[in-house]
Design an enzyme around this catalytic site. Structure first.
Site: not given
Ligand code: NAD
Ligand code: 13P
Length: 345
Positions: A13-14, A98, A121, A154, A207, A301
């Site tokens: 998603n991010w 991962f 994170k 995101a 957080k 997370q």
């Molecule tokens: P996500 O949780 O939306 O997606 C999961 C990801 O993991 C997918 O790309 C999937 O293909 C991958 N995946 C699943 N199984 C796997 C495997 N065995 N090996 C490798 N990859 C695999 O991911 P995200 O939201 O992009 O989160 C990435 C980081 O960004 C996290 O640390 C999260 O805390 C942080 N983050 C997320 C947001 C948000 O709103 N989504 C915002 C800020 C920071």
């Molecule tokens: P969540 O993983 O709880 O959706 O938080 C996303 C995030 O890091 C917002 O800054």
């Protein structure tokens, strides 16, 4: 001067939101960046088709960020070693669980002069040892690694709703922060720079534990006073944790940066950790089940960070100093009665 070649490692998603922004900014700053943006996509099948093929033909990540055009210069690449080939600006944005495997794949294959940034994170804990992921990446790959974190749900950033974030750069290397800012900033996604990789990373990790507490409180129907109290206590525990175990965290990161108080607030109001923790109380289902049922492949997370933090604090004999972090761990992992959430805080 040679242009930087970007590679985005992760496409959730991010990751997809960030890839979309990078795709636009490399065209805007074509004097600084090569215009092709490879994105490493963990391959999976969607209705009999490879996700990478879908992305490369429709330009949408239909699973993790449906409805958004990533741009024709953003290419989904299923082979990680190929994706990073020649890249000098490596953007790490995958769920932390991962990362280790990814680093093992690309160690020894990094272009000379490359730099990295971690948008991950979480914390890396081995007993009494704790590391931020920017340090893990920096040490394993032998390249400088900055960190980006902030109040960044995101879907809201992708929709172009005004948001802010913080980039922490390494001591004496503001030029790294400036380069990453060019890659990520948009008129609706504002970036502040600070010489504090540890503070930015730790606030982003911790957080998520507080957001779980906020979700538990919502599940119990406790209302806004309780949630505000949990946020305040969570921020204090975050600050104390950073200052007790890391000697390079700047005090202004907590209150003056998006990575600090703002991310804590947005995550306690929205976000996946809050949402699933509320459902945990209301349904009695496990977090694993809820992640599968509610998040469509996205990953949680906060509960994992709560466990990592507990392991670390137990090894350091400091659990008693962090009662909220400890409570979240016991409720999520040890069947402690959720009604005790606010006891002894
Ligand atoms: P996500 O949780 O939306 O997606 C999961 C990801 O993991 C997918 O790309 C999937 O293909 C991958 N995946 C699943 N199984 C796997 C495997 N065995 N090996 C490798 N990859 C695999 O991911 P995200 O939201 O992009 O989160 C990435 C980081 O960004 C996290 O640390 C999260 O805390 C942080 N983050 C997320 C947001 C948000 O709103 N989504 C915002 C800020 C920071
Ligand atoms: P969540 O993983 O709880 O959706 O938080 C996303 C995030 O890091 C917002 O800054």
């Amino acid at each position: 001067m040679a242009r930087d070649k970007v590679c985005v490692i992760g496409s959730g998603n991010w990751g997809s939101t960030i890839a979309m922004i990078c795709g636009k900014n490399v065209r805007k700053y074509s004097d600084v960046f090569d215009e092709h943006v490879p994105v490493w996509v963990y391959e999976e099948m969607i209705d009999g088709k490879k996700l990478t093929d879908i992305i490369n033909t429709t330009h949408q990540n239909v699973k993790y960020l449906p409805g958004y055009d990533l741009g024709t210069n953003v290419e989904a690449v299923p082979d990680l070693a190929k994706a990073v080939q020649g890249a000098t600006a490596l953007v790490f944005v995958m769920p932390h669980q991962f990362l280790d495997k990814c680093l093992a794949t690309i160690e020894g294959h990094i272009a000379p002069g490359a730099r990295a940034i971690s948008l991950i994170k979480g914390v890396d804990v081995h007993g009494a040892d704790i590391h931020i992921f920017a340090d893990v990446i920096q040490d394993r790959l032998g390249i400088r690694c900055s960190a980006l974190s902030g109040a960044n749900i995101a879907s809201e950033v992708a929709a172009g709703r005004f948001s802010e974030t913080t980039i922490g750069y390494r001591k004496g290397h503001r030029e790294d922060g400036e380069m990453w800012k060019k890659l990520f900033e948009t008129p609706k996604f504002k970036i502040q720079l600070i010489e504090d990789v540890s503070g930015v990373s730790l606030c982003g990790a911790l957080k998520n534990v507080v957001a779980v507490a906020a979700g538990l409180s919502d599940g119990l129907g406790y209302g806004n006073n309780t949630k505000s109290a949990l946020m305040r206590i969570g921020l204090i525990e975050t600050k104390n944790f950073c200052q007790e175990f890391f000697d390079d965290v700047l005090p202004e990161t907590f209150l003056e940066e998006s990575a600090g108080v703002a991310d804590l607030i947005t995550s306690c109001l929205g976000g996946r950790n809050r949402k699933t923790a509320e459902a945990f109380v209301k349904t009695g289902k496990s977090f694993d089940e809820l992640e599968r049922e509610m998040l469509g492949g996205q990953k949680l997370q906060g509960i994992h960070t709560a466990k990592d933090v507990h392991t670390f604090l137990a090894a350091r004999n400091r659990i008693g100093a962090y009662p909220l972090f400890d409570k979240v761990f016991h409720i999520c992992w040890e069947n402690m009665d959720v009604n005790t959430l606010t006891d002894d805080l």
